[in-house]
Scaffold this motif. Structure first.
Motif, PDB file in Angstrom:
ATOM      1  N   LYS A 117       9.805  13.273  -6.321  1.00  0.00           N
ATOM      2  CA  LYS A 117      10.561  12.111  -6.007  1.00  0.00           C
ATOM      3  C   LYS A 117      10.262  11.168  -4.810  1.00  0.00           C
ATOM      4  O   LYS A 117      11.075  10.184  -4.323  1.00  0.00           O
ATOM      5  CB  LYS A 117      12.158  12.560  -5.545  1.00  0.00           C
ATOM      6  CG  LYS A 117      12.579  13.796  -6.417  1.00  0.00           C
ATOM      7  CD  LYS A 117      13.429  14.588  -5.727  1.00  0.00           C
ATOM      8  CE  LYS A 117      13.776  15.866  -6.323  1.00  0.00           C
ATOM      9  NZ  LYS A 117      14.872  16.824  -5.649  1.00  0.00           N
ATOM     10  N   ARG A 118       9.058  11.282  -4.467  1.00  0.00           N
ATOM     11  CA  ARG A 118       8.432  10.377  -3.410  1.00  0.00           C
ATOM     12  C   ARG A 118       7.329   9.480  -3.831  1.00  0.00           C
ATOM     13  O   ARG A 118       7.321   8.400  -3.314  1.00  0.00           O
ATOM     14  CB  ARG A 118       8.124  11.265  -2.075  1.00  0.00           C
ATOM     15  CG  ARG A 118       7.219  10.396  -1.111  1.00  0.00           C
ATOM     16  CD  ARG A 118       6.891  11.688  -0.146  1.00  0.00           C
ATOM     17  NE  ARG A 118       6.216  10.855   1.281  1.00  0.00           N
ATOM     18  CZ  ARG A 118       6.265  11.523   2.155  1.00  0.00           C
ATOM     19  NH1 ARG A 118       6.853  12.506   2.740  1.00  0.00           N
ATOM     20  NH2 ARG A 118       5.533  10.739   3.247  1.00  0.00           N
ATOM     21  N   ARG A 119       6.385   9.980  -4.560  1.00  0.00           N
ATOM     22  CA  ARG A 119       5.281   9.432  -4.972  1.00  0.00           C
ATOM     23  C   ARG A 119       5.556   8.492  -6.352  1.00  0.00           C
ATOM     24  O   ARG A 119       6.251   9.054  -7.232  1.00  0.00           O
ATOM     25  CB  ARG A 119       3.946  10.193  -5.248  1.00  0.00           C
ATOM     26  CG  ARG A 119       3.670  10.598  -3.639  1.00  0.00           C
ATOM     27  CD  ARG A 119       2.556  11.844  -3.805  1.00  0.00           C
ATOM     28  NE  ARG A 119       2.062  12.036  -2.549  1.00  0.00           N
ATOM     29  CZ  ARG A 119       2.814  12.808  -1.812  1.00  0.00           C
ATOM     30  NH1 ARG A 119       3.906  13.511  -2.312  1.00  0.00           N
ATOM     31  NH2 ARG A 119       2.186  13.426  -0.604  1.00  0.00           N
ATOM     32  N   LEU A 120       4.699   7.488  -6.576  1.00  0.00           N
ATOM     33  CA  LEU A 120       4.620   6.882  -7.828  1.00  0.00           C
ATOM     34  C   LEU A 120       3.359   6.079  -8.272  1.00  0.00           C
ATOM     35  O   LEU A 120       2.617   6.027  -7.333  1.00  0.00           O
ATOM     36  CB  LEU A 120       5.675   5.764  -7.863  1.00  0.00           C
ATOM     37  CG  LEU A 120       5.996   4.965  -6.505  1.00  0.00           C
ATOM     38  CD1 LEU A 120       5.295   3.565  -6.937  1.00  0.00           C
ATOM     39  CD2 LEU A 120       7.409   4.683  -6.101  1.00  0.00           C
ATOM     40  N   VAL A 121       3.221   5.919  -9.456  1.00  0.00           N
ATOM     41  CA  VAL A 121       1.980   5.287  -9.824  1.00  0.00           C
ATOM     42  C   VAL A 121       2.249   3.807 -10.521  1.00  0.00           C
ATOM     43  O   VAL A 121       3.467   3.687 -11.177  1.00  0.00           O
ATOM     44  CB  VAL A 121       1.074   6.258 -10.812  1.00  0.00           C
ATOM     45  CG1 VAL A 121       2.085   6.466 -12.112  1.00  0.00           C
ATOM     46  CG2 VAL A 121       0.032   5.697 -11.290  1.00  0.00           C
ATOM     47  N   SER A 122       1.256   2.960 -10.355  1.00  0.00           N
ATOM     48  CA  SER A 122       1.524   1.744 -11.166  1.00  0.00           C
ATOM     49  C   SER A 122       0.259   1.285 -11.746  1.00  0.00           C
ATOM     50  O   SER A 122      -0.937   1.633 -11.410  1.00  0.00           O
ATOM     51  CB  SER A 122       1.965   0.517  -9.987  1.00  0.00           C
ATOM     52  OG  SER A 122       1.209   0.598  -8.981  1.00  0.00           O
ATOM     53  N   ILE A 130      -2.758   2.307  -9.154  1.00  0.00           N
ATOM     54  CA  ILE A 130      -2.566   2.769  -7.698  1.00  0.00           C
ATOM     55  C   ILE A 130      -1.590   3.896  -7.684  1.00  0.00           C
ATOM     56  O   ILE A 130      -0.354   3.813  -8.242  1.00  0.00           O
ATOM     57  CB  ILE A 130      -2.028   1.777  -6.744  1.00  0.00           C
ATOM     58  CG1 ILE A 130      -3.396   0.450  -7.039  1.00  0.00           C
ATOM     59  CG2 ILE A 130      -1.929   1.957  -5.341  1.00  0.00           C
ATOM     60  CD1 ILE A 130      -2.874  -0.763  -6.057  1.00  0.00           C
ATOM     61  N   VAL A 131      -1.750   5.020  -6.956  1.00  0.00           N
ATOM     62  CA  VAL A 131      -0.760   5.823  -6.535  1.00  0.00           C
ATOM     63  C   VAL A 131      -0.278   5.783  -5.195  1.00  0.00           C
ATOM     64  O   VAL A 131      -0.961   5.600  -4.493  1.00  0.00           O
ATOM     65  CB  VAL A 131      -1.331   7.329  -6.832  1.00  0.00           C
ATOM     66  CG1 VAL A 131      -0.349   8.264  -6.182  1.00  0.00           C
ATOM     67  CG2 VAL A 131      -1.986   7.604  -7.956  1.00  0.00           C
ATOM     68  N   TRP A 132       1.267   5.505  -5.082  1.00  0.00           N
ATOM     69  CA  TRP A 132       1.759   4.998  -3.839  1.00  0.00           C
ATOM     70  C   TRP A 132       2.538   6.532  -3.243  1.00  0.00           C
ATOM     71  O   TRP A 132       3.084   6.966  -3.918  1.00  0.00           O
ATOM     72  CB  TRP A 132       2.709   3.995  -4.192  1.00  0.00           C
ATOM     73  CG  TRP A 132       2.159   2.663  -4.707  1.00  0.00           C
ATOM     74  CD1 TRP A 132       1.954   2.541  -5.934  1.00  0.00           C
ATOM     75  CD2 TRP A 132       1.928   1.638  -4.055  1.00  0.00           C
ATOM     76  NE1 TRP A 132       1.461   1.419  -6.374  1.00  0.00           N
ATOM     77  CE2 TRP A 132       1.444   0.683  -5.185  1.00  0.00           C
ATOM     78  CE3 TRP A 132       1.855   0.988  -2.933  1.00  0.00           C
ATOM     79  CZ2 TRP A 132       0.681  -0.623  -5.046  1.00  0.00           C
ATOM     80  CZ3 TRP A 132       1.200  -0.113  -2.730  1.00  0.00           C
ATOM     81  CH2 TRP A 132       0.805  -1.103  -3.645  1.00  0.00           C
ATOM     82  N   ASP A 133       2.737   6.158  -1.813  1.00  0.00           N
ATOM     83  CA  ASP A 133       3.884   6.921  -1.160  1.00  0.00           C
ATOM     84  C   ASP A 133       4.937   6.214  -1.171  1.00  0.00           C
ATOM     85  O   ASP A 133       4.913   5.083  -0.154  1.00  0.00           O
ATOM     86  CB  ASP A 133       3.121   7.450   0.127  1.00  0.00           C
ATOM     87  CG  ASP A 133       3.997   8.646   0.765  1.00  0.00           C
ATOM     88  OD1 ASP A 133       5.389   8.348   0.866  1.00  0.00           O
ATOM     89  OD2 ASP A 133       3.764   9.348   1.253  1.00  0.00           O
ATOM     90  N   GLY A 134       6.019   6.437  -1.719  1.00  0.00           N
ATOM     91  CA  GLY A 134       7.150   5.528  -1.516  1.00  0.00           C
ATOM     92  C   GLY A 134       7.986   5.525  -0.235  1.00  0.00           C
ATOM     93  O   GLY A 134       8.732   4.663  -0.049  1.00  0.00           O
ATOM     94  N   PHE A 135       7.442   6.705   0.635  1.00  0.00           N
ATOM     95  CA  PHE A 135       8.155   6.515   2.290  1.00  0.00           C
ATOM     96  C   PHE A 135       7.463   5.753   2.869  1.00  0.00           C
ATOM     97  O   PHE A 135       7.911   4.960   3.624  1.00  0.00           O
ATOM     98  CB  PHE A 135       8.310   8.076   2.298  1.00  0.00           C
ATOM     99  CG  PHE A 135       9.424   8.957   1.596  1.00  0.00           C
ATOM    100  CD1 PHE A 135       9.989   8.257   0.817  1.00  0.00           C
ATOM    101  CD2 PHE A 135       9.446  10.261   2.092  1.00  0.00           C
ATOM    102  CE1 PHE A 135      11.095   9.080  -0.085  1.00  0.00           C
ATOM    103  CE2 PHE A 135      10.473  11.104   1.370  1.00  0.00           C
ATOM    104  CZ  PHE A 135      11.298  10.283   0.362  1.00  0.00           C
ATOM    105  N   THR A 136       6.203   5.960   2.985  1.00  0.00           N
ATOM    106  CA  THR A 136       5.147   5.489   4.259  1.00  0.00           C
ATOM    107  C   THR A 136       4.704   4.120   3.454  1.00  0.00           C
ATOM    108  O   THR A 136       4.037   3.150   4.144  1.00  0.00           O
ATOM    109  CB  THR A 136       4.115   6.321   4.315  1.00  0.00           C
ATOM    110  OG1 THR A 136       3.432   6.527   3.172  1.00  0.00           O
ATOM    111  CG2 THR A 136       4.749   7.705   4.886  1.00  0.00           C
TER     112      THR A 136
END
Length: 376
Positions: A117-122, A130-136
């Protein structure tokens, strides 16, 4: 999904005459044959009865479709919005952009949430995943692929890998590592090679199986192929494909077409209960189909909406439908009442993907404006 048109044709020897020519893939009793256009016409004419022509058969086919639709409508006792008249109206929504993810150098074509529920890929037209940390907002991983137009990406259920594909005609899996200096591109593993480009991919309930959708597809042919990392059974899963003006329900295990819903060519997504699905289309509408009723039960549209819808997703409860449009907006629909609840503004180009987080507390949208937005 892209602003260019790609045409793929199979060329080879015809199964009937043997001449090398563009082939048409035809399914007869679940077995595929490859005929050239001349042999297809000859085969059709040989089966004609006395006095029959292709034109009369087409007319008969259209009449049968109309009769089937009439019989189906006779079973329709009430509309969905009529059943929902006594249900309380959804209150005003206060959904705003909470995070803006910048880093891609071109159109963002796809994204997917991790189960944490925190990370996502685009994935993007710039050839990067790119793999992101949706919080930071930190970019945890960045992989450059050998081709641009990475049109599909998906996060593995375990969060330890991502899948991607695009104009390289491959569905590839990239294992993720805690070592930030490790070259992930070197660890990329192609698990399937296709004859057409990959327009979408998703993991099943296991890291060991990836489902890839191929475009363009022949009429009546499933667009999903199974790329197995380990020989596991598909356990009779069902999926919906879209194209050629219809949505089709397939049985993965048998490869059989179970149901077909005509009148729409769309991006499709299952309702949380699994008994229905929604679709978005270039005709500026979203539609809701119930598998048990075997028909369309709701249409979400307004006269003021003239641009096509490209992507849909449901809220966790299934009460709301989020739809991304080509006019840069995200419209939020009340699934039961069929009314528009809210409009989300912020993107500066076409919205290519919307996905609700696994816990239902946030919505992420990808756009051709090179950014992703997290709404909550």
């Amino acid at each position: 999904m892209c602003d260019q048109t790609f045409l793929a044709a199979t060329f080879g020897p015809c199964d009937s005459c043997g001449n090398a020519s563009p082939l048409m893939n035809i399914y007869i009793k679940s077995e595929a044959i490859n005929y050239c256009s001349f042999c297809v016409e000859m085969m059709a004419c040989e089966a004609l009865q006395k006095g029959e022509t292709l034109q009369t058969l087409k007319a008969e086919s259209e009449n049968l479709k109309k009769k089937l639709e009439e019989e189906r409508n006779k079973l329709t006792d009430v509309e969905l919005h009529q059943l929902a008249e006594k249900i309380e109206v959804v209150g005003a929504l206060s959904i705003k952009t909470r995070r803006l993810l910048k880093g891609h150098g071109n159109k963002v074509l796809c994204m997917d949430w991790c189960k944490d529920k925190r990370r996502l890929v685009s994935s993007s037209q710039d050839g990067k995943v790119i793999v992101w940390d949706g919080f930071t907002l930190n970019k945890e991983h960045g992989v450059t692929l050998p081709c641009t137009w990475v049109m599909a990406c998906a996060y593995a259920p375990s969060g330890c890998a991502v899948a991607c594909g695009g104009l390289d005609n491959k569905c590839s899996v990239i294992p993720l590592s805690l070592d930030k200096t490790e070259n992930l591109a070197a660890k990329k593993k192609p698990v399937a090679m296709h004859t057409n480009y990959v327009s979408g991919c998703t993991f099943t309930n296991s890291d060991m199986q990836v489902r890839a959708s191929l475009m363009p597809r022949e009429a009546g042919e499933p667009i999903f192929d199974w790329a197995n990392l380990d020989p596991l059974s598909s356990e009779g899963l069902l999926f919906v494909s879209s194209g050629d003006g219809s949505c089709a329900l397939w049985d993965v295990e048998s490869g059989q077409l179970l149901q077909s819903f005509h009148g729409h060519t769309a991006d499709v997504l299952y309702y949380p209960s699994g008994d229905a699905f929604a679709s978005a289309s270039d005709d500026a509408t979203c539609r809701f189909y119930d598998l048990r009723a075997d028909r369309e039960v709701a249409v979400y549209q307004k006269d003021s909406i003239i641009f096509g819808a490209s992507t849909v997703d449901f809220s966790l409860s299934g009460r709301l439908l989020f739809a991304g449009y080509n006019d840069y907006t995200i419209n939020v629909w009340d699934v039961l009442k069929g009314t528009r609840v809210s409009v989300l503004f912020g993107h500066e180009n076409r919205v290519s993907r919307v996905r609700v987080s696994p816990d239902g507390t946030a919505l992420c949208s990808a756009s051709w404006d090179n950014t992703l937005r997290i709404w909550a």
